[in-house]
Design a protein around this motif. Structure first.
Motif, PDB file in Angstrom:
ATOM      1  N   ILE A  96     -27.878   5.716   0.434  1.00  0.00           N
ATOM      2  CA  ILE A  96     -27.178   5.753  -1.287  1.00  0.00           C
ATOM      3  C   ILE A  96     -26.897   4.745  -1.888  1.00  0.00           C
ATOM      4  N   LEU A  97     -27.587   4.374  -2.796  1.00  0.00           N
ATOM      5  CA  LEU A  97     -26.849   2.923  -3.561  1.00  0.00           C
ATOM      6  C   LEU A  97     -26.474   3.109  -4.611  1.00  0.00           C
ATOM      7  N   LYS A  98     -25.031   3.047  -5.533  1.00  0.00           N
ATOM      8  CA  LYS A  98     -24.461   2.814  -6.570  1.00  0.00           C
ATOM      9  C   LYS A  98     -23.870   1.598  -7.454  1.00  0.00           C
ATOM     10  N   LEU A  99     -24.048   1.577  -8.730  1.00  0.00           N
ATOM     11  CA  LEU A  99     -23.891   0.508  -8.993  1.00  0.00           C
ATOM     12  C   LEU A  99     -23.361   1.181 -10.650  1.00  0.00           C
ATOM     13  N   ILE A 100     -21.628   0.332 -10.471  1.00  0.00           N
ATOM     14  CA  ILE A 100     -20.850   0.587 -11.587  1.00  0.00           C
ATOM     15  C   ILE A 100     -20.434  -0.287 -12.579  1.00  0.00           C
ATOM     16  N   GLY A 101     -20.652   0.176 -13.931  1.00  0.00           N
ATOM     17  CA  GLY A 101     -19.538  -0.591 -14.865  1.00  0.00           C
ATOM     18  C   GLY A 101     -21.166  -1.408 -15.330  1.00  0.00           C
ATOM     19  N   ASN A 102     -20.886  -1.023 -16.868  1.00  0.00           N
ATOM     20  CA  ASN A 102     -21.832  -2.330 -17.301  1.00  0.00           C
ATOM     21  C   ASN A 102     -23.233  -2.133 -16.612  1.00  0.00           C
ATOM     22  N   VAL A 103     -23.409  -1.242 -16.111  1.00  0.00           N
ATOM     23  CA  VAL A 103     -24.932  -1.690 -16.077  1.00  0.00           C
ATOM     24  C   VAL A 103     -26.387  -1.743 -16.663  1.00  0.00           C
ATOM     25  N   LYS A 104     -26.970  -2.717 -15.850  1.00  0.00           N
ATOM     26  CA  LYS A 104     -28.464  -3.157 -17.132  1.00  0.00           C
ATOM     27  C   LYS A 104     -29.244  -3.221 -16.137  1.00  0.00           C
ATOM     28  N   LEU A 105     -30.559  -2.474 -16.791  1.00  0.00           N
ATOM     29  CA  LEU A 105     -31.997  -2.377 -16.533  1.00  0.00           C
ATOM     30  C   LEU A 105     -33.032  -3.109 -17.041  1.00  0.00           C
ATOM     31  N   LYS A 106     -33.179  -3.740 -16.236  1.00  0.00           N
ATOM     32  CA  LYS A 106     -34.712  -4.552 -17.766  1.00  0.00           C
ATOM     33  C   LYS A 106     -36.115  -4.667 -16.890  1.00  0.00           C
ATOM     34  N   THR A 107     -36.937  -3.802 -17.597  1.00  0.00           N
ATOM     35  CA  THR A 107     -38.353  -4.243 -16.364  1.00  0.00           C
ATOM     36  C   THR A 107     -38.705  -5.192 -17.253  1.00  0.00           C
ATOM     37  N   LEU A 108     -40.072  -6.590 -16.740  1.00  0.00           N
ATOM     38  CA  LEU A 108     -40.577  -7.282 -17.005  1.00  0.00           C
ATOM     39  C   LEU A 108     -41.671  -7.434 -18.060  1.00  0.00           C
ATOM     40  N   ARG A 109     -42.207  -5.574 -18.560  1.00  0.00           N
ATOM     41  CA  ARG A 109     -43.001  -6.002 -19.883  1.00  0.00           C
ATOM     42  C   ARG A 109     -42.679  -6.993 -20.720  1.00  0.00           C
ATOM     43  N   LYS A 110     -43.694  -6.793 -21.800  1.00  0.00           N
ATOM     44  CA  LYS A 110     -43.870  -7.855 -22.630  1.00  0.00           C
ATOM     45  C   LYS A 110     -43.080  -6.555 -23.499  1.00  0.00           C
ATOM     46  N   VAL A 121     -27.062   5.678 -10.077  1.00  0.00           N
ATOM     47  CA  VAL A 121     -27.559   6.276  -8.181  1.00  0.00           C
ATOM     48  C   VAL A 121     -28.956   6.249  -8.044  1.00  0.00           C
ATOM     49  N   TRP A 122     -29.201   5.382  -6.906  1.00  0.00           N
ATOM     50  CA  TRP A 122     -29.998   5.773  -6.542  1.00  0.00           C
ATOM     51  C   TRP A 122     -30.051   6.048  -4.995  1.00  0.00           C
ATOM     52  N   ASN A 123     -31.134   7.469  -4.252  1.00  0.00           N
ATOM     53  CA  ASN A 123     -31.454   7.852  -3.330  1.00  0.00           C
ATOM     54  C   ASN A 123     -32.228   7.688  -2.322  1.00  0.00           C
ATOM     55  N   ILE A 124     -31.964   6.624  -1.884  1.00  0.00           N
ATOM     56  CA  ILE A 124     -32.714   5.345  -1.050  1.00  0.00           C
ATOM     57  C   ILE A 124     -34.159   6.106  -0.755  1.00  0.00           C
ATOM     58  N   ASP A 125     -33.720   7.270  -0.346  1.00  0.00           N
ATOM     59  CA  ASP A 125     -35.434   8.449   0.393  1.00  0.00           C
ATOM     60  C   ASP A 125     -36.322   8.861  -0.622  1.00  0.00           C
ATOM     61  N   GLU A 126     -35.694   8.611  -2.238  1.00  0.00           N
ATOM     62  CA  GLU A 126     -36.239   9.222  -3.048  1.00  0.00           C
ATOM     63  C   GLU A 126     -36.959   8.122  -3.684  1.00  0.00           C
ATOM     64  N   THR A 127     -37.864   8.514  -5.012  1.00  0.00           N
ATOM     65  CA  THR A 127     -38.002   7.490  -5.774  1.00  0.00           C
ATOM     66  C   THR A 127     -38.065   6.888  -7.052  1.00  0.00           C
ATOM     67  N   ASN A 128     -36.601   8.114  -7.293  1.00  0.00           N
ATOM     68  CA  ASN A 128     -36.239   8.930  -9.035  1.00  0.00           C
ATOM     69  C   ASN A 128     -34.526   7.738  -8.602  1.00  0.00           C
ATOM     70  N   TYR A 129     -34.283   7.528 -10.600  1.00  0.00           N
ATOM     71  CA  TYR A 129     -32.905   6.398 -10.791  1.00  0.00           C
ATOM     72  C   TYR A 129     -32.428   7.590 -11.606  1.00  0.00           C
TER      73      TYR A 129
END
Length: 207
Positions: A96-110, A121-129
């Motif tokens: 289990i990977l958990k990020l806390i506070g001011n989470v910012k996820l960016k894609t590298l698309r145009k 929260v990311w369960n590393i055995d799965e592919t959903n976030y």
């Protein structure tokens, strides 16, 4: 992704191989400065990388705690998402990977898609976030707000009720605002769909 147990091996090697950057706070907690590591699958495929200027490893609870982490999630050799936050915890036998506070996820698309949240929260055995708290998705076409969202491996973000969305005009100004129950943004097709619980009301907007 179940092979994240390699992290334990890596951290131990890192601690013994980079003594100047490791502070032995006590026999349980070890601090690590300037942590930078890559995580691979059994086949040698890079899954993701973690960088943190200040982290600590609990050898009893098997938890890695990171301050100001930057995480790159890969798709083959290409970076798919870049995620940052105030802190992060890798726990539950490194599943289990958990990020806390001011989470910012960016894609590298145009379109420069950016997804903000309080927690990730990311369960590393799965592919959903899973993202929770003050969700905001924004690109050059639209702003979507909700309290919970799931980003799937199919590049579709599901926003849960209640959802507020704002369509932008050609000058990047807010054009109009609408509320809905659930919304789905497809990063592959640059489209957003809205669907009521009774399935009788559904609309799709393409940009």
């Amino acid at each position: 992704m179940s092979n994240i147990y390699r992290l334990i091996i890596f951290v131990q090697l890192f601690m013994f191989g980079c003594a100047p950057n490791v502070i032995d706070e006590n026999k349980v907690i070890q601090k690590i400065n300037s942590l930078d590591m890559n995580i691979f699958s059994k086949k040698g495929v890079k899954l993701y990388s973690i960088a943190s200027p200040n982290s600590s490893y609990d050898k009893i609870e098997l938890k890695l705690k990171l301050k100001k982490p930057t995480i790159n999630i890969f798709n083959g050799e290409v970076t798919k998402y870049i995620i940052s936050s105030e802190e992060s915890i890798l726990s539950d036998n490194n599943k289990i990977l958990k990020l806390i506070g001011n989470v910012k996820l960016k894609t590298l698309r145009k379109d420069e898609d950016t997804l903000y949240a309080d927690n990730f929260v990311w369960n590393i055995d799965e592919t959903n976030y899973l993202l929770e708290g003050n969700i905001k998705f924004e690109n050059q076409n639209i702003i979507l707000n909700s309290g919970k969202a799931i980003l799937g491996s199919d590049n579709i973000i599901e926003f849960f009720n209640p959802v507020k969305y704002i369509i932008k005009d050609a000058n990047n100004n807010n054009k109009y605002e609408i509320n809905s129950e659930n919304a789905f943004y497809n990063l592959n097709t640059d489209s957003v769909s809205f669907e009521a619980k009774d399935k009788r009301v559904k609309s799709i907007i393409y940009f």
